[in-house]
Design a protein around this motif. Structure first.
Motif, PDB file in Angstrom:
ATOM      1  N   ALA A   1      -0.504  -3.049  -9.605  1.00  0.00           N
ATOM      2  CA  ALA A   1      -1.846  -2.804  -9.053  1.00  0.00           C
ATOM      3  C   ALA A   1      -2.488  -4.151  -8.742  1.00  0.00           C
ATOM      4  CB  ALA A   1      -2.677  -2.015 -10.054  1.00  0.00           C
ATOM      5  N   ILE A   2      -2.545  -4.476  -7.456  1.00  0.00           N
ATOM      6  CA  ILE A   2      -3.207  -5.712  -7.003  1.00  0.00           C
ATOM      7  C   ILE A   2      -3.979  -5.412  -5.724  1.00  0.00           C
ATOM      8  CG2 ILE A   2      -1.504  -7.343  -7.939  1.00  0.00           C
ATOM      9  CD1 ILE A   2      -0.967  -7.465  -4.568  1.00  0.00           C
ATOM     10  N   ASP A   3      -4.886  -6.312  -5.372  1.00  0.00           N
ATOM     11  CA  ASP A   3      -5.597  -6.206  -4.091  1.00  0.00           C
ATOM     12  C   ASP A   3      -4.984  -7.235  -3.144  1.00  0.00           C
ATOM     13  OD1 ASP A   3      -7.406  -6.420  -1.954  1.00  0.00           O
ATOM     14  OD2 ASP A   3      -9.087  -5.827  -3.234  1.00  0.00           O
TER      15      ASP A   3
ATOM     16  N   GLY B   1       0.810  -1.227   0.000  1.00  0.00           N
ATOM     17  CA  GLY B   1       0.000   0.000   0.000  1.00  0.00           C
ATOM     18  C   GLY B   1       0.834   1.264   0.000  1.00  0.00           C
ATOM     19  N   GLY B   2       1.671   1.416  -1.042  1.00  0.00           N
ATOM     20  CA  GLY B   2       2.625   2.535  -1.048  1.00  0.00           C
ATOM     21  C   GLY B   2       2.323   3.649  -2.020  1.00  0.00           C
ATOM     22  N   SER B   3       1.101   3.696  -2.569  1.00  0.00           N
ATOM     23  CA  SER B   3       0.838   4.721  -3.593  1.00  0.00           C
ATOM     24  C   SER B   3       0.504   6.077  -2.998  1.00  0.00           C
ATOM     25  CB  SER B   3      -0.304   4.266  -4.510  1.00  0.00           C
ATOM     26  OG  SER B   3      -1.514   4.169  -3.783  1.00  0.00           O
TER      27      SER B   3
ATOM     28  N   GLY C   1      -0.283   8.410   1.091  1.00  0.00           N
ATOM     29  CA  GLY C   1      -0.351   8.423   2.554  1.00  0.00           C
ATOM     30  C   GLY C   1       0.920   7.958   3.238  1.00  0.00           C
ATOM     31  N   ILE C   2       0.737   7.223   4.331  1.00  0.00           N
ATOM     32  CA  ILE C   2       1.861   6.788   5.173  1.00  0.00           C
ATOM     33  C   ILE C   2       2.782   5.839   4.397  1.00  0.00           C
ATOM     34  CG2 ILE C   2       2.409   5.419   7.232  1.00  0.00           C
ATOM     35  CD1 ILE C   2      -0.177   6.680   8.503  1.00  0.00           C
ATOM     36  N   GLY C   3       2.199   4.925   3.631  1.00  0.00           N
ATOM     37  CA  GLY C   3       3.019   3.982   2.850  1.00  0.00           C
ATOM     38  C   GLY C   3       3.938   4.710   1.888  1.00  0.00           C
TER      39      GLY C   3
ATOM     40  N   PRO D   1       0.492   4.867  15.096  1.00  0.00           N
ATOM     41  CA  PRO D   1       0.281   6.300  14.879  1.00  0.00           C
ATOM     42  C   PRO D   1      -1.036   6.766  15.502  1.00  0.00           C
ATOM     43  CG  PRO D   1       0.618   5.109  12.783  1.00  0.00           C
ATOM     44  CD  PRO D   1       0.331   4.091  13.848  1.00  0.00           C
ATOM     45  N   GLY D   2      -1.044   8.038  15.919  1.00  0.00           N
ATOM     46  CA  GLY D   2      -2.293   8.722  16.225  1.00  0.00           C
ATOM     47  C   GLY D   2      -2.899   9.227  14.924  1.00  0.00           C
ATOM     48  N   PRO D   3      -3.851  10.159  14.992  1.00  0.00           N
ATOM     49  CA  PRO D   3      -4.461  10.681  13.762  1.00  0.00           C
ATOM     50  C   PRO D   3      -3.424  11.400  12.890  1.00  0.00           C
ATOM     51  CG  PRO D   3      -5.652  11.429  15.728  1.00  0.00           C
ATOM     52  CD  PRO D   3      -4.422  10.753  16.210  1.00  0.00           C
TER      53      PRO D   3
ATOM     54  N   THR E   1       6.313  -2.106  -4.171  1.00  0.00           N
ATOM     55  CA  THR E   1       5.054  -1.824  -3.489  1.00  0.00           C
ATOM     56  C   THR E   1       3.869  -2.213  -4.360  1.00  0.00           C
ATOM     57  OG1 THR E   1       3.860  -0.174  -2.177  1.00  0.00           O
ATOM     58  CG2 THR E   1       4.839   0.602  -4.251  1.00  0.00           C
ATOM     59  N   CYS E   2       2.668  -2.012  -3.819  1.00  0.00           N
ATOM     60  CA  CYS E   2       1.442  -2.322  -4.550  1.00  0.00           C
ATOM     61  C   CYS E   2       0.333  -1.407  -4.044  1.00  0.00           C
ATOM     62  CB  CYS E   2       1.026  -3.774  -4.325  1.00  0.00           C
ATOM     63  SG  CYS E   2       0.607  -4.128  -2.607  1.00  0.00           S
ATOM     64  N   SER E   3      -0.721  -1.314  -4.840  1.00  0.00           N
ATOM     65  CA  SER E   3      -1.968  -0.691  -4.400  1.00  0.00           C
ATOM     66  C   SER E   3      -3.030  -1.181  -5.377  1.00  0.00           C
ATOM     67  CB  SER E   3      -1.874   0.839  -4.429  1.00  0.00           C
ATOM     68  OG  SER E   3      -1.679   1.286  -5.749  1.00  0.00           O
ATOM     69  N   ARG E   4      -4.311  -0.966  -5.056  1.00  0.00           N
ATOM     70  CA  ARG E   4      -5.352  -1.403  -5.999  1.00  0.00           C
ATOM     71  C   ARG E   4      -5.371  -0.493  -7.218  1.00  0.00           C
ATOM     72  NH1 ARG E   4      -9.829  -0.983  -1.551  1.00  0.00           N
ATOM     73  NH2 ARG E   4      -8.567   0.899  -1.398  1.00  0.00           N
ATOM     74  N   GLY E   5      -5.301   0.811  -6.993  1.00  0.00           N
ATOM     75  CA  GLY E   5      -5.347   1.759  -8.104  1.00  0.00           C
ATOM     76  C   GLY E   5      -3.987   1.869  -8.797  1.00  0.00           C
ATOM     77  N   ALA E   6      -4.015   2.008 -10.144  1.00  0.00           N
ATOM     78  CA  ALA E   6      -2.749   2.040 -10.893  1.00  0.00           C
ATOM     79  C   ALA E   6      -2.194   3.451 -11.056  1.00  0.00           C
ATOM     80  CB  ALA E   6      -2.954   1.402 -12.267  1.00  0.00           C
TER      81      ALA E   6
HETATM   82  N1  LIG Z   1      -4.195   8.012   8.481  1.00  0.00           N
HETATM   83  C1  LIG Z   1      -4.276   7.868   9.804  1.00  0.00           C
HETATM   84  O1  LIG Z   1      -4.744   8.751  10.550  1.00  0.00           O
HETATM   85  C2  LIG Z   1      -3.755   6.610  10.442  1.00  0.00           C
HETATM   86  C3  LIG Z   1      -3.686   6.579  11.835  1.00  0.00           C
HETATM   87  C4  LIG Z   1      -3.214   5.439  12.450  1.00  0.00           C
HETATM   88  C5  LIG Z   1      -2.847   4.342  11.698  1.00  0.00           C
HETATM   89  N2  LIG Z   1      -2.950   4.394  10.340  1.00  0.00           N
HETATM   90  C6  LIG Z   1      -2.541   3.193   9.598  1.00  0.00           C
HETATM   91  O2  LIG Z   1      -1.557   3.558   8.652  1.00  0.00           O
HETATM   92  C7  LIG Z   1      -1.654   2.704   7.497  1.00  0.00           C
HETATM   93  C8  LIG Z   1      -1.763   3.568   6.248  1.00  0.00           C
HETATM   94  O3  LIG Z   1      -2.871   4.453   6.410  1.00  0.00           O
HETATM   95  P1  LIG Z   1      -3.126   5.669   5.411  1.00  0.00           P
HETATM   96  O4  LIG Z   1      -3.968   6.630   6.144  1.00  0.00           O
HETATM   97  O5  LIG Z   1      -1.845   6.105   4.776  1.00  0.00           O
HETATM   98  O6  LIG Z   1      -4.055   4.911   4.327  1.00  0.00           O
HETATM   99  P2  LIG Z   1      -4.493   5.362   2.840  1.00  0.00           P
HETATM  100  O7  LIG Z   1      -4.253   6.805   2.612  1.00  0.00           O
HETATM  101  O8  LIG Z   1      -5.868   4.836   2.679  1.00  0.00           O
HETATM  102  O9  LIG Z   1      -3.482   4.545   1.919  1.00  0.00           O
HETATM  103  C9  LIG Z   1      -3.522   3.155   1.945  1.00  0.00           C
HETATM  104  C10 LIG Z   1      -2.638   2.603   0.850  1.00  0.00           C
HETATM  105  O10 LIG Z   1      -2.909   1.202   0.725  1.00  0.00           O
HETATM  106  C11 LIG Z   1      -3.485   0.938  -0.564  1.00  0.00           C
HETATM  107  N3  LIG Z   1      -4.511  -0.082  -0.363  1.00  0.00           N
HETATM  108  C12 LIG Z   1      -5.649   0.018   0.379  1.00  0.00           C
HETATM  109  N4  LIG Z   1      -6.319  -1.149   0.353  1.00  0.00           N
HETATM  110  C13 LIG Z   1      -5.596  -1.999  -0.428  1.00  0.00           C
HETATM  111  C14 LIG Z   1      -5.761  -3.334  -0.826  1.00  0.00           C
HETATM  112  N5  LIG Z   1      -6.826  -4.061  -0.436  1.00  0.00           N
HETATM  113  N6  LIG Z   1      -4.831  -3.911  -1.632  1.00  0.00           N
HETATM  114  C15 LIG Z   1      -3.749  -3.192  -2.028  1.00  0.00           C
HETATM  115  N7  LIG Z   1      -3.518  -1.921  -1.669  1.00  0.00           N
HETATM  116  C16 LIG Z   1      -4.441  -1.331  -0.875  1.00  0.00           C
HETATM  117  C17 LIG Z   1      -4.006   2.285  -1.041  1.00  0.00           C
HETATM  118  O11 LIG Z   1      -4.112   2.397  -2.454  1.00  0.00           O
HETATM  119  P3  LIG Z   1      -5.504   1.988  -3.205  1.00  0.00           P
HETATM  120  O12 LIG Z   1      -6.602   2.705  -2.481  1.00  0.00           O
HETATM  121  O13 LIG Z   1      -5.293   2.439  -4.620  1.00  0.00           O
HETATM  122  O14 LIG Z   1      -5.620   0.511  -3.071  1.00  0.00           O
HETATM  123  C18 LIG Z   1      -2.910   3.209  -0.512  1.00  0.00           C
HETATM  124  O15 LIG Z   1      -1.751   3.122  -1.310  1.00  0.00           O
HETATM  125  C19 LIG Z   1      -2.869   1.803   7.745  1.00  0.00           C
HETATM  126  O16 LIG Z   1      -2.441   0.562   8.266  1.00  0.00           O
HETATM  127  C20 LIG Z   1      -3.669   2.554   8.801  1.00  0.00           C
HETATM  128  O17 LIG Z   1      -4.440   1.696   9.616  1.00  0.00           O
HETATM  129  C21 LIG Z   1      -3.397   5.496   9.688  1.00  0.00           C
END
Ligand SMILES: NC(=O)c1ccc[n+]([C@@H]2O[C@H](COP(=O)([O-])OP(=O)(O)OC[C@H]3O[C@@H](n4cnc5c(N)ncnc54)[C@H](OP(=O)(O)O)[C@@H]3O)[C@@H](O)[C@H]2O)c1
Length: 255
Positions: A62-64, A14-16, A18-20, A184-186, A36-41
């Motif tokens: 791009a995989i799930d 999930g590196g496309s 946010g945190i990844g 992480p927090g929010p 890395t991977c993500s669903r969206g390309a």
């Molecule tokens: N953001 C916060 O406030 C927060 C706080 C605490 C912990 N976290 C944790 O931090 C991590 C990352 O969070 P984030 O906020 O950065 O999330 P995000 O913005 O939703 O990004 C998630 C990443 O994973 C990919 N992804 C999601 N579902 C997938 C699937 N089924 N298969 C493959 N790729 C998938 C997304 O791309 P696609 O949508 O294109 O698949 C995206 O690259 C998570 O484990 C979350 O629980 C986040």
């Protein structure tokens, strides 16, 4: 401080965005090869382009990750492309839309089972790696009740993930593999969950800011700094640890 990441081979799910993505940005800056991977390309291809333009070897598809067969094939190809795996960071989560018992089942799959499946498949590669390390991205919701509504299932599954990560620290120590997790927090970033909340429900956004001693949301880069440190040889005596990146949200002493 040299983290010792130059030439390391790192996989982050999930590196496309946010945190990844922030974790991968930092790994690339430190001289690692990445997959890395993500669903969206579209966002994935943009990110891969950015890392390659910095001279990094970067592979992605791009995989799930909840599709076990697609995941396994992607992992194999990633390991082949990188020539092995030294670091595996299990990051994916997805906001679940279902309700009731189905919500529990869907959250179990996304926030627990796919991490286990992904990790168990990555372990044989890590056993052949150099200073191998696992890092799991958990959440403060795994240790703190009721931060935002609708996080019961998410918090419970991530608590199970914490337990799994800790157990791996013991199970894999004899193979030289460390296992840690970050809570992480929010975390706020454009297009992320909290930036949507900020627009739709500013009161809830503000309430989430106030849970931390620092009175603000964190950034993906602040989480990535902790994750990349734990994944690096600089953290060679740290395993089974939970590194909280929450601005001091939890008020208890950390034993
Ligand atoms: N953001 C916060 O406030 C927060 C706080 C605490 C912990 N976290 C944790 O931090 C991590 C990352 O969070 P984030 O906020 O950065 O999330 P995000 O913005 O939703 O990004 C998630 C990443 O994973 C990919 N992804 C999601 N579902 C997938 C699937 N089924 N298969 C493959 N790729 C998938 C997304 O791309 P696609 O949508 O294109 O698949 C995206 O690259 C998570 O484990 C979350 O629980 C986040």
């Amino acid at each position: 401080m040299d983290l010792g990441l130059k030439g390391k081979r790192a996989i982050v799910t999930g590196g496309s965005k946010g945190i990844g993505k922030a974790i991968l940005n930092k790994l690339v800056a430190e001289g690692a090869s990445v997959a890395t991977c993500s669903r969206g390309a579209a966002a994935l291809n943009d990110a891969l382009g950015e890392w390659r333009s910095q001279g990094a070897q970067a592979y992605g598809e791009a995989i799930d990750v909840t599709d076990a067969e697609a995941y396994e094939n992607w992992l194999k190809r990633s390991a082949e492309q990188l020539g092995g795996v030294d670091i595996f960071i299990s990051n994916v989560s997805t906001r679940i839309q279902s309700q009731g018992e189905q919500r529990w089942l869907d959250t179990f799959e996304v926030d627990f089972m796919q991490h286990v499946r992904a990790t168990e498949l990555a372990i044989p590669y890590l056993k052949q790696g150099n200073s191998p390390a696992l890092v799991f991205i958990s959440t403060i919701a795994s240790v703190m009740a009721n931060i935002v509504p609708m996080e019961r299932e998410y918090g419970a599954m991530k608590a199970a993930l914490n337990a799994y990560a800790s157990q791996l620290a013991h199970r894999l120590a004899e193979d030289g593999i460390r296992s840690n997790y970050v809570t992480p927090g929010p975390i706020n970033f454009e297009g992320g969950f909290w930036s949507n909340v900020q627009k739709a429900d500013p009161t809830l956004f503000e309430r989430a800011s106030q849970i931390s001693a620092l009175q603000r949301h964190g950034t993906p880069e602040e989480v990535a700094n902790a994750v990349v440190f734990l994944a690096s040889p600089a953290a060679s005596y740290i395993t089974g640890a939970n590194l909280r990146v929450d601005g001091g949200a939890l008020k208890n002493t950390h034993y």
